[in-house]
Design a protein around this motif. Structure first.
Motif, short mmCIF file in Angstrom:
data_model
loop_
_atom_site.label_atom_id
_atom_site.label_comp_id
_atom_site.label_asym_id
_atom_site.label_seq_id
_atom_site.Cartn_x
_atom_site.Cartn_y
_atom_site.Cartn_z
N ASP A 131 -6.56 3.63 0.96
CA ASP A 131 -6.76 3.40 2.39
C ASP A 131 -8.24 3.30 2.73
O ASP A 131 -8.65 2.43 3.51
CB ASP A 131 -6.11 4.52 3.21
N ARG A 132 -9.05 4.16 2.14
CA ARG A 132 -10.48 4.16 2.42
C ARG A 132 -11.12 2.85 1.95
O ARG A 132 -11.93 2.25 2.66
CB ARG A 132 -11.16 5.35 1.72
N MET A 133 -10.75 2.39 0.76
CA MET A 133 -11.29 1.13 0.25
C MET A 133 -10.85 -0.05 1.12
O MET A 133 -11.65 -0.91 1.45
CB MET A 133 -10.85 0.90 -1.20
N LEU A 134 -9.58 -0.07 1.50
CA LEU A 134 -9.08 -1.18 2.31
C LEU A 134 -9.74 -1.21 3.69
O LEU A 134 -9.96 -2.29 4.24
CB LEU A 134 -7.56 -1.11 2.46
N GLU A 135 -10.05 -0.06 4.23
CA GLU A 135 -10.69 -0.01 5.56
C GLU A 135 -12.07 -0.66 5.55
O GLU A 135 -12.58 -1.05 6.59
CB GLU A 135 -10.78 1.43 6.07
N GLN A 136 -12.68 -0.80 4.38
CA GLN A 136 -14.00 -1.41 4.29
C GLN A 136 -13.92 -2.94 4.29
O GLN A 136 -14.95 -3.60 4.41
CB GLN A 136 -14.73 -0.89 3.06
N LEU A 137 -12.72 -3.48 4.15
CA LEU A 137 -12.54 -4.93 4.20
C LEU A 137 -12.39 -5.39 5.64
O LEU A 137 -11.94 -4.63 6.50
CB LEU A 137 -11.28 -5.35 3.43
N LYS A 138 -12.75 -6.64 5.88
CA LYS A 138 -12.57 -7.24 7.21
C LYS A 138 -11.18 -7.86 7.28
O LYS A 138 -10.60 -8.22 6.26
CB LYS A 138 -13.63 -8.32 7.43
#
Length: 188
Positions: free
Chosen positions: A127-134
Motif C-alpha cells: 500500500d505504501r509503495m502504491l501510494e507513491q504512484l500517480k
C-alpha cells in the motif's frame, strides 16, 4: 550456460535482492524476463490462449515477483518457483476470461507444503509503495496486480485503451522498481 548454472546465477542475484542489493535485483529481472516471456508464450500456445495474453501474464508475473520475493525459499531452486508463478498468473488470466482449467496435483505438490509468509507488514509495504504512484498508474496496478482484474476489464473501467493500460502498467512497474532501488540504497 547450462540450465542449472543459469538458475543458480538467478538464485544468487535473488538472494542479493532480498538482502537489499538493487543491482542484483536489476540483473535478476533483466536476465529472467526473456525466460518468463518465452515460458508464458509456450504455455499460452499449449492452452490455446492468444499470444497477446502472454505479455499481460509476464507483467503480472514481474509484479508478483516484486511483491512476493520474500516468500521464495532460498534453499530451494528458483526455477520451479518462477514456473509456478507463471502458471498461476496464466490460470488467473484464463479464469478472468471465462476459461477453466485444472492443474494436476503432481505439478504443485512440492509447493503445497511451503508456508505463506504474508503478514500485515507486507500489505503495508504494498500500500505504501502504491501510494507513491500517480493516478491512473496507482489504480491500474491495484486493479490488475492486487485485485486480479484483466487489462481489458481495467481499460473498460477506466475508459482507456488496452494499449494505454499496458503502457501505464509498464511505467508504473518501472517507477516501483526505482522506488525500491532508492529505498534499499537508503537502508544500507
Amino acid at each position: 550456460m547450462n540450465h542449472s548454472a543459469r538458475e543458480e546465477e538467478w538464485a544468487v542475484w535473488m538472494r542479493g535482492a532480498i538482502g537489499g542489493d538493487a543491482q542484483a535485483y536489476h540483473r535478476f529481472l533483466s536476465a529472467v524476463t526473456p525466460h518468463l516471456r518465452a515460458m508464458a508464450r509456450r504455455r499460452c500456445d499449449q492452452l490455446g490462449a492468444p499470444v497477446s495474453e502472454a505479455e499481460d501474464v509476464v507483467q503480472e508475473v514481474l509484479l508478483a515477483i516484486h511483491l512476493k520475493r520474500g516468500t521464495w525459499d532460498s534453499s530451494r531452486p528458483i526455477g520451479p518457483w518462477l514456473s509456478t508463478i507463471v502458471r498461476n498468473k496464466l490460470i488467473d488470466s484464463l479464469r478472468r476470461r471465462g476459461r477453466h482449467m485444472s492443474v494436476p496435483i503432481d505439478d504443485v505438490i512440492d509447493f503445497l507444503e511451503a508456508e505463506e509468509h504474508t503478514d500485515a507488514l507486507d500489505r503495508f509495504d504494498v500500500d505504501r509503495m502504491l501510494e507513491q504512484l500517480k493516478d491512473p498508474q496507482k489504480t491500474i496496478v491495484r486493479s490488475i496486480s492486487v485485485e486480479g482484474a484483466s487489462v481489458r476489464e481495467t481499460a473498460d473501467r477506466l475508459k482507456m485503451t488496452e494499449g494505454a493500460v499496458r503502457v501505464a502498467l509498464h511505467r508504473a512497474l518501472k517507477a516501483l522498481a526505482a522506488l525500491y532501488r532508492s529505498e534499499t540504497s537508503e537502508n544500507r
